[in-house]
Design a protein around this motif. Structure first.
Motif, PDB file in Angstrom:
ATOM      1  N   ILE A 182      -6.276   3.349   5.117  1.00 38.43           N
ATOM      2  CA  ILE A 182      -7.263   2.593   4.028  1.00 38.43           C
ATOM      3  C   ILE A 182      -8.729   3.851   4.947  1.00 38.43           C
ATOM      4  CG2 ILE A 182      -8.995   1.427   2.730  1.00 38.43           C
ATOM      5  CD1 ILE A 182      -6.400  -0.529   3.052  1.00 38.43           C
ATOM      6  N   MET A 183      -8.812   3.301   6.315  1.00 37.22           N
ATOM      7  CA  MET A 183     -10.732   3.879   6.240  1.00 37.22           C
ATOM      8  C   MET A 183     -10.221   5.462   6.573  1.00 37.22           C
ATOM      9  SD  MET A 183     -12.455   1.871   6.265  1.00 37.22           S
ATOM     10  CE  MET A 183     -13.783   2.585   7.141  1.00 37.22           C
ATOM     11  N   THR A 184      -8.772   6.048   7.365  1.00 40.38           N
ATOM     12  CA  THR A 184      -8.283   7.519   7.529  1.00 40.38           C
ATOM     13  C   THR A 184      -8.568   8.166   6.260  1.00 40.38           C
ATOM     14  OG1 THR A 184      -7.024   6.176   9.705  1.00 40.38           O
ATOM     15  CG2 THR A 184      -6.847   8.483   8.350  1.00 40.38           C
ATOM     16  N   ALA A 185      -7.891   7.284   5.103  1.00 42.74           N
ATOM     17  CA  ALA A 185      -8.225   8.372   4.167  1.00 42.74           C
ATOM     18  C   ALA A 185      -9.446   8.550   3.149  1.00 42.74           C
ATOM     19  CB  ALA A 185      -6.905   6.431   3.035  1.00 42.74           C
ATOM     20  N   VAL A 186      -9.957   7.095   3.303  1.00 44.25           N
ATOM     21  CA  VAL A 186     -10.999   7.460   3.030  1.00 44.25           C
ATOM     22  C   VAL A 186     -11.606   8.723   3.703  1.00 44.25           C
ATOM     23  CG1 VAL A 186     -13.441   6.317   2.609  1.00 44.25           C
ATOM     24  CG2 VAL A 186     -11.392   5.232   2.097  1.00 44.25           C
ATOM     25  N   PHE A 187     -11.979   8.928   4.563  1.00 41.25           N
ATOM     26  CA  PHE A 187     -12.949   9.051   5.389  1.00 41.25           C
ATOM     27  C   PHE A 187     -12.362  10.781   5.607  1.00 41.25           C
ATOM     28  CE2 PHE A 187     -12.105  11.854   9.989  1.00 41.25           C
ATOM     29  CZ  PHE A 187     -13.597  11.792  10.116  1.00 41.25           C
ATOM     30  N   TYR A 188     -10.703  11.033   5.227  1.00 37.11           N
ATOM     31  CA  TYR A 188     -10.598  12.621   4.640  1.00 37.11           C
ATOM     32  C   TYR A 188     -10.579  12.470   3.495  1.00 37.11           C
ATOM     33  CZ  TYR A 188      -6.977  16.314   3.437  1.00 37.11           C
ATOM     34  OH  TYR A 188      -6.528  16.834   3.159  1.00 37.11           O
ATOM     35  N   VAL A 189     -10.220  12.227   2.324  1.00 36.10           N
ATOM     36  CA  VAL A 189     -11.523  11.952   1.225  1.00 36.10           C
ATOM     37  C   VAL A 189     -12.932  12.658   1.108  1.00 36.10           C
ATOM     38  CG1 VAL A 189     -11.984  11.143  -1.141  1.00 36.10           C
ATOM     39  CG2 VAL A 189      -9.652  10.690   0.373  1.00 36.10           C
ATOM     40  N   GLN A 190     -13.643  12.048   2.225  1.00 33.43           N
ATOM     41  CA  GLN A 190     -14.798  12.099   2.034  1.00 33.43           C
ATOM     42  C   GLN A 190     -14.514  13.381   2.499  1.00 33.43           C
ATOM     43  OE1 GLN A 190     -17.552  10.670   0.771  1.00 33.43           O
ATOM     44  NE2 GLN A 190     -15.625   9.506  -0.034  1.00 33.43           N
ATOM     45  N   LEU A 191     -14.356  13.480   3.488  1.00 31.14           N
ATOM     46  CA  LEU A 191     -14.438  14.659   4.698  1.00 31.14           C
ATOM     47  C   LEU A 191     -13.807  16.004   3.906  1.00 31.14           C
ATOM     48  CD1 LEU A 191     -14.652  16.113   7.645  1.00 31.14           C
ATOM     49  CD2 LEU A 191     -12.141  15.308   8.093  1.00 31.14           C
ATOM     50  N   LYS A 192     -13.197  15.733   3.243  1.00 29.28           N
ATOM     51  CA  LYS A 192     -12.514  17.254   2.195  1.00 29.28           C
ATOM     52  C   LYS A 192     -13.476  17.314   1.461  1.00 29.28           C
ATOM     53  CE  LYS A 192      -9.244  15.764  -1.354  1.00 29.28           C
ATOM     54  NZ  LYS A 192      -7.998  15.880  -1.764  1.00 29.28           N
ATOM     55  N   LYS A 193     -14.407  15.983   0.422  1.00 32.11           N
ATOM     56  CA  LYS A 193     -15.333  16.468  -0.084  1.00 32.11           C
ATOM     57  C   LYS A 193     -16.709  17.252   0.606  1.00 32.11           C
ATOM     58  CE  LYS A 193     -14.999  12.204  -3.357  1.00 32.11           C
ATOM     59  NZ  LYS A 193     -15.700  11.338  -3.702  1.00 32.11           N
TER      60      LYS A 193
END
Length: 435
Positions: free
Chosen positions: A23-34
């Motif tokens: 979950i944290m990896t997915a959240v981190f990736y989404v935030q990083l993509k933004k």
């Protein structure tokens, strides 16, 4: 059990760590993509403002696309050799809405690229791209940290689960190791009913074992007396030490001892049957009043020899679920006891009543009575108030114990009222009246 609980704790902990990591990896990736798209947008706006499309940043790709999709400029590849970009998702989106975003593998560069495209005032599209080896390569720098944290948390969970398992099982282990002091052990509130049940069963087992041991000892003692008498009289007769005049007396004593022995054995067998509880499965509805009248009639003859009068008072019909054999056993024992421990010229009143609460059976005598200090134990096996008198009168000491067993088996409420030299009254009430 310890290993199973430990494994469950570890399984839950590791599962939680893995889920949280994803979950944290997915959240981190989404935030990083933004963040990447935001940076690309800023770079694109700066390039537009400066009207210079040369890439000042390493790994940053800049492409200028004409209104018909022709590539006019690319900072990485030769624009002349590049295919038409009109159908590129981010370009199409920019032409329609002013800006567009996309992540895909570039056919030109054979790499994954983050794209941000914006439409210029002349209709052309400026596209800025951030190159990576693959979509998730942006997460590679933090993977080492994530894996390290997962290993550290797993080790911590292993230690904690071990101590939690030990702490959870400690009261249970103490409880199992000291059944006699369960109430003194600090256990969980949820285990209190369970502990009380275990302790109650433990005490019942011990009590039952003690009762059986005492019963076995009493049986041995009670059987020895008539057997010794029979053996003694028989030996004297066999050795010819008895004259003709005493043979009849000795024979009578042997007969009495044999009869007592037979009665004792029958009572022991009956108690064993009642202990097993099997008779409860075959209980049937019977007319208690009819059985009481028959018992009074049958025992009156023997009672008259001792100058004791037995009378029946009550209804003619009172059905209860007890079974004929148990009803006869109960009624016979109580009436016989009332006759045996009565006085010359005494009376025995046998009553059967139907009341709102159910059926009541009562035997009252004008006999010798039972001392108050003995009344709580009178229904115990082989318990006698006056042992010498009881044996002289032919009692086995099991009659009232059988009565109590039958009452327990048939849900009868047993009460005793007795006074020295004034008599005894025993009353049994069945609330489960049948019929």
């Amino acid at each position: 059990m310890r290993k199973k609980i430990n494994r469950r704790f570890m399984g839950i902990a590791i599962s939680a760590i893995i889920v949280i990591t994803f979950i944290m990896t997915a959240v981190f990736y989404v935030q990083l993509k933004k963040q990447i798209f935001s940076d690309l947008e800023i770079v694109a706006n700066l390039l537009i403002d400066e009207e210079n499309y040369e890439s000042p940043v390493r790994n940053l790709r800049i492409t200028l696309i004409d209104t018909d999709g022709t590539v006019l400029f690319d900072s990485v590849a030769d624009a002349v050799t590049m295919e038409n970009h009109l159908n590129r998702p981010e370009v199409k989106e920019a032409m329609q809405h002013g800006c567009g975003k996309g992540i895909r593998r570039s056919d030109t560069l054979s790499e994954s690229v983050f794209y941000y495209a914006t439409r210029l005032e002349n209709g052309q599209v400026l596209r800025v791209g951030k190159e990576t080896n693959n979509v998730f390569s942006v997460l590679v720098p933090v993977f080492t940290i994530i894996i390290g944290v997962v290993i550290l948390l797993s080790a911590i969970c292993l230690v904690i689960s071990h101590y939690l398992t030990t702490d959870i099982l400690r009261p249970i282990g103490e409880m199992a190791g000291d059944m006699d002091h369960i109430s003194e052990i600090d256990i969980y509130p949820e285990l209190v009913p369970f502990a009380q049940k275990i302790r109650s069963q433990h005490e019942e087992i011990l009590s039952s074992a003690n009762i059986r041991q005492e019963f076995a000892a009493n049986v041995t003692h009670e059987l020895k007396t008539p057997l010794a008498a029979i053996s003694g009289y028989a030996e004297l007769m066999e050795a010819g030490l008895v004259n003709e005049k005493d043979i009849k007396h000795f024979s009578g004593e042997i007969r009495k001892s044999a009869a007592r022995l037979l009665t004792l054995i029958n009572d022991i067998i009956k108690l064993s049957q009642l202990d097993s509880g099997n008779e409860k499965e075959v209980l049937e509805v019977v007319n208690l009043a009819e059985i009481a009248e028959e018992s009074v009639e049958m025992l009156s003859l023997g009672a008259s020899k001792n100058q004791v009068e037995v009378t029946y008072e009550g209804v003619k019909n009172a059905d209860i679920k007890i079974g004929k054999e148990l009803a006869q056993e109960l009624v016979y024992n109580l009436i016989e006891n009332a006759i045996r421990y009565n006085k010359q010229g005494g009376k025995v009143f046998v009553r059967v009543r139907k009341e709102d609460c159910g059926v009541t059976f009562e035997v009252e005598d004008t006999g010798i009575g039972i001392p108050l200090e003995h009344q709580s134990r009178i229904f115990e096996r082989f318990y006698r108030v006056d042992k010498s008198r009881s044996k002289a009168l032919g009692g086995t000491g099991l009659g009232l114990a059988i009565v109590k067993h039958i009452c327990t088996l048939t849900d009868g409420k047993l009460t005793l009222d007795s006074e020295i030299d004034r008599g005894t009254k025993i009353m049994i009430t069945w609330e489960n009246e049948a019929g």
